[in-house]
Write a protein that holds these residues in place. Structure first.
Motif, mmCIF file in Angstrom:
data_model
loop_
_atom_site.group_PDB
_atom_site.id
_atom_site.type_symbol
_atom_site.label_atom_id
_atom_site.label_comp_id
_atom_site.label_asym_id
_atom_site.label_seq_id
_atom_site.Cartn_x
_atom_site.Cartn_y
_atom_site.Cartn_z
ATOM 1 N N PHE A 163 0.836 -1.203 0.000
ATOM 2 C CA PHE A 163 0.000 0.000 0.000
ATOM 3 C C PHE A 163 0.878 1.262 0.000
ATOM 4 N N VAL A 164 1.882 1.277 0.878
ATOM 5 C CA VAL A 164 2.776 2.444 0.963
ATOM 6 C C VAL A 164 3.528 2.625 -0.357
ATOM 7 N N LEU A 165 4.035 1.516 -0.891
ATOM 8 C CA LEU A 165 4.739 1.588 -2.176
ATOM 9 C C LEU A 165 3.901 2.246 -3.255
ATOM 10 N N GLY A 166 2.595 1.989 -3.196
ATOM 11 C CA GLY A 166 1.698 2.522 -4.212
ATOM 12 C C GLY A 166 1.821 4.033 -4.321
ATOM 13 N N PHE A 167 1.988 4.704 -3.180
ATOM 14 C CA PHE A 167 2.098 6.164 -3.220
ATOM 15 C C PHE A 167 3.340 6.610 -3.977
ATOM 16 N N ILE A 197 10.028 8.078 -24.271
ATOM 17 C CA ILE A 197 9.250 9.095 -23.558
ATOM 18 C C ILE A 197 7.748 8.836 -23.725
ATOM 19 N N TRP A 198 7.348 8.488 -24.930
ATOM 20 C CA TRP A 198 5.930 8.125 -25.116
ATOM 21 C C TRP A 198 5.565 6.945 -24.211
ATOM 22 N N ALA A 199 6.451 5.983 -24.143
ATOM 23 C CA ALA A 199 6.180 4.810 -23.303
ATOM 24 C C ALA A 199 6.099 5.228 -21.837
ATOM 25 N N SER A 200 7.014 6.096 -21.424
ATOM 26 C CA SER A 200 7.007 6.533 -20.020
ATOM 27 C C SER A 200 5.734 7.311 -19.721
ATOM 28 N N TYR A 201 5.277 8.064 -20.703
ATOM 29 C CA TYR A 201 4.056 8.852 -20.505
ATOM 30 C C TYR A 201 2.859 7.921 -20.304
ATOM 31 N N ALA A 202 2.735 6.935 -21.185
ATOM 32 C CA ALA A 202 1.611 5.993 -21.056
ATOM 33 C C ALA A 202 1.683 5.260 -19.718
ATOM 34 N N THR A 203 2.880 4.887 -19.322
ATOM 35 C CA THR A 203 3.057 4.192 -18.047
ATOM 36 C C THR A 203 2.633 5.089 -16.890
ATOM 37 N N ALA A 204 3.034 6.360 -16.969
ATOM 38 C CA ALA A 204 2.735 7.287 -15.880
ATOM 39 C C ALA A 204 1.225 7.459 -15.720
ATOM 40 N N VAL A 205 0.511 7.493 -16.841
ATOM 41 C CA VAL A 205 -0.948 7.608 -16.761
ATOM 42 C C VAL A 205 -1.521 6.399 -16.021
ATOM 43 N N LEU A 206 -1.015 5.220 -16.365
ATOM 44 C CA LEU A 206 -1.500 4.007 -15.686
ATOM 45 C C LEU A 206 -1.170 4.055 -14.197
ATOM 46 N N GLN A 207 0.041 4.482 -13.884
ATOM 47 C CA GLN A 207 0.428 4.528 -12.463
ATOM 48 C C GLN A 207 -0.497 5.448 -11.688
ATOM 49 N N LEU A 208 -0.799 6.565 -12.303
ATOM 50 C CA LEU A 208 -1.611 7.561 -11.619
ATOM 51 C C LEU A 208 -3.048 7.073 -11.443
ATOM 52 N N LEU A 209 -3.614 6.437 -12.469
ATOM 53 C CA LEU A 209 -5.030 6.107 -12.422
ATOM 54 C C LEU A 209 -5.325 4.731 -11.828
ATOM 55 N N ALA A 210 -4.421 3.779 -11.994
ATOM 56 C CA ALA A 210 -4.753 2.410 -11.563
ATOM 57 C C ALA A 210 -4.296 2.132 -10.136
ATOM 58 N N THR A 211 -3.150 2.690 -9.744
ATOM 59 C CA THR A 211 -2.584 2.330 -8.440
ATOM 60 C C THR A 211 -3.513 2.626 -7.255
ATOM 61 N N PRO A 212 -4.255 3.754 -7.267
ATOM 62 C CA PRO A 212 -5.142 3.988 -6.122
ATOM 63 C C PRO A 212 -6.096 2.831 -5.873
ATOM 64 N N VAL A 213 -6.488 2.121 -6.937
ATOM 65 C CA VAL A 213 -7.454 1.042 -6.760
ATOM 66 C C VAL A 213 -6.857 -0.096 -5.936
ATOM 67 N N VAL A 214 -5.610 -0.459 -6.233
ATOM 68 C CA VAL A 214 -5.030 -1.559 -5.448
ATOM 69 C C VAL A 214 -4.781 -1.087 -4.017
ATOM 70 N N GLY A 215 -4.447 0.189 -3.870
ATOM 71 C CA GLY A 215 -4.230 0.729 -2.522
ATOM 72 C C GLY A 215 -5.479 0.549 -1.673
ATOM 73 N N ILE A 216 -6.608 0.991 -2.210
ATOM 74 C CA ILE A 216 -7.869 0.878 -1.461
ATOM 75 C C ILE A 216 -8.211 -0.593 -1.206
ATOM 76 N N THR A 217 -7.981 -1.431 -2.218
ATOM 77 C CA THR A 217 -8.326 -2.849 -2.062
ATOM 78 C C THR A 217 -7.562 -3.465 -0.889
ATOM 79 N N LEU A 218 -6.263 -3.154 -0.830
ATOM 80 C CA LEU A 218 -5.458 -3.738 0.236
ATOM 81 C C LEU A 218 -5.867 -3.157 1.591
#
Ligand code: HEM
Ligand code: CU
Length: 537
Positions: A163-167, A197-218
């Motif tokens: 959970f902490v890592l997620g932040f 850079i395009w790849a990093s951008y797409a990854t960053a969007v996923l990190q920002l939008l998806a990670t909160p969900v696993v945080g809450i789940t845990l």
């Protein structure tokens, strides 16, 4: 920023300052990248040793090396450490940090202090997980309820650590998005950006939008265990399947957090060593975004056997097949870039070619699993283990090793022994295939995953897989020793050993603090090898 005076331009490499605090308090994106690199490599090696222990147990059908409970703990730790501590932060946090400002012509990321803060949060998460080793969990890295809500091993601490890592992941994603939007050098338009850079951008969007969900789940799981709330408990009106939906709503996008940066790496290595402009630049760039988007819509393909409706199953199966399209676009374009190129087999190029070959096997077997009827048979067998490792080692780890060999001279200002690197690559490639290819057959024949014992009929394939893991382990060992030895005895690296056109190679090796004496003015894309200029905007 630089004031153009000559006196200002005395070259001091960013590695110059010594002492542990000069690292832990540094906001230089290159130093933060190194701290991540060291941390994730550490977890990769620890989790790798755990994997070798599991394979040792599986050499023979009986549980003679460790007891089944210990085996359960081992695969939980192996999966958790590999996924959450190595491969998810992985390339994005290490090479993303090092390369993004350099590649876009910026002195640093947009929020350097936040960047350092993200690393501290990562460290805090790792410390919590170390505490969790006192009574380590035996649930598997997926922490599925109802078992995870009832086992008397310590699920709370390990999930709290994750959970902490997620932040750390979320804040890094945020930082990179703002950096790529706001910090590009003049003339560095979106369509001139390196594909990493395009790849990093797409990854960053996923990190920002998806990670909160696993945080809450845990967090919900922790509440379930400590307060007995009952979100996942049918006796209290809850539902264990809810956990699976939540978990995979993050964890499927997360597999793209793991793989997209590696795809970005491949797109950088291939044109340099084929001496050709990248083929299908825009298709590769936008397919990263396409993959990121579709990856949010396929999570239930992990749940075909969990009792979802046949309508849901059909829809998720269809969407899963869609994800293959942007992925195949990339593979096609890389191959087309190689076509008629003058190919130089540098060690990093060998890893890139390994990626294309192995990741294609991983991706195609994913389609078997996405097909409803086949998945009923293959689910939770060694076929899944093989698929997962073809994607994660054949894909991400190949990309990671490729990146290490490719940017090593820039990052450290030293050269490693190229011959030894090639030998290590060969062992890794052969060892990997000997370990994991037999597991496709094991899976088809019905060998379930996550067992310490197995029927005697599987022994020959199982022990073959274990022998393979020794070759693979040897390869990784030689590679590690070679790269570390280079830091001490390696020759001094030139500024641009491969004649790359990308911006990071136009500054000294290792780069100075703040990277550029003067912010560069960009007039062309980065892939103009041969004669070809950038495509029309
Ligand atoms: C060093 C080479 C590796 C070997 C020999 C290896 C071996 C294994 C074995 C034996 C299992 C347990 C299979 C079972 O009993 O179900 C496993 C599971 C797993 N591995 Fe690896 N592995 C390696 C590297 C990796 C890497 C690099 C990753 C991630 C990037 C990874 C991710 C996983 C995951 C997610 C699982 C599933 C854990 C679970 O849910 O059961 N492995 N691996
Ligand atoms: Cu998935």
């Amino acid at each position: 920023m630089a004031n153009h005076s000559i006196a200002h331009n005395v070259y001091v490499p960013y590695l110059e300052k010594k002492g542990i605090l000069s690292w832990l308090l540094s906001t230089d994106h290159k130093r933060i990248g190194i701290m991540y690199l060291v941390s994730i490599s550490f977890f990769f090696l620890v989790a790798g040793v755990i994997a070798l222990l599991m394979r040792l147990e599986l050499l023979t059908p009986a549980a003679d090396f460790v007891q089944p409970h210990t085996y359960n703990v081992l695969f939980t730790l192996h999966g958790s450490l590999m996924v959450f501590f190595f491969v998810v932060p992985g390339l994005a946090a290490s090479f993303g940090n090092f390369l993004i400002p350099l590649m876009i012509g910026a002195p640093d990321v947009a929020f350097p202090k936040l960047n350092l803060g993200s690393y501290w949060i990562y460290l805090l998460g790792t410390l919590i997980v170390l505490l969790a080793l006192m009574k380590p969990a035996d649930t598997g890295w997926t922490y599925y309820t109802p078992y995870s809500a009832t086992t008397d091993t310590d699920v709370v601490l390990i999930t709290l650590g994750v959970f902490v890592l997620g932040f750390s992941s979320i804040l890094t994603g945020l930082n990179f998005i703002v950096t790529i939007h706001k910090m590009r050098a003049p003339g560095m338009t979106w369509h001139r950006l390196p594909l990493f850079i395009w790849a990093s951008y797409a990854t960053a969007v996923l990190q920002l939008l998806a990670t909160p969900v696993v945080g809450i789940t845990l967090l919900l799981l922790i509440a379930e265990r400590t307060l007995g709330v009952g979100f996942f408990d049918p006796a209290k009106g809850g539902d264990p399947i809810l956990f699976q939906n939540f978990f995979w709503f993050y964890s499927h996008p997360a597999v793209y957090i793991m793989i997209i940066p590696a795809m970005g790496v491949i797109s950088e290595i291939i044109p340099v060593f084929a001496r050709k402009p990248i083929f299908g630049y825009k298709a590769i760039a936008y397919s990263s975004l396409g993959i990121a988007f579709i990856s949010f819509l396929v999570w239930a393909h992990h749940m075909f056997t969990s009792g979802i409706s046949s309508l849901a199953a059909t829809i998720f199966s269809f969407l899963t097949f869609l994800v293959a399209i942007p992925t195949a676009i990339k593979v096609f374009n890389w191959t087309a870039t190689l076509y008629k190129g003058s190919i130089h087999l540098h060690s990093s190029m060998l890893y890139a070619l390994g990626f294309i070959f192995l990741f294609t096997i991983g991706g195609l077997t994913g389609l078997f699993l996405g097909a409803l009827a086949a998945d009923i048979h293959l689910h939770d067998t060694y076929f899944v283990v093989a698929h997962m490792h073809y994607v994660m080692i054949g894909g991400t780890v190949m990309g990671f090793f490729g990146a290490l060999h490719f940017w090593y001279p820039k990052w450290f200002g030293k050269m490693f022994n190229e011959m030894v690197a090639k030998i290590a690559w060969f062992l890794v490639f052969v060892g990997f295939n000997v370990t994991f290819f037999p597991q496709f057959f094991l899976g088809v024949q019905g060998m379930p995953r996550r067992y310490a014992t197995y029927p005697a009929e599987f022994e020959s394939l199982m022990s073959l897989s274990t022998y393979g893991s020794w070759i693979l382990g040897l390869g990784v060992l030689i590679m590690t020793v070679n790269l570390i030895a280079g830091l001490f005895n390696g020759e001094k690296a030139p500024q641009n050993p491969y004649n790359s056109l990308s911006l990071e190679w136009q500054v000294p090796s290792p780069p100075p603090h703040e990277n550029f004496d003067e912010i560069p003015h960009v007039t062309d894309w980065t892939y103009g090898y041969g004669k070809k200029k950038e495509p029309e905007a």
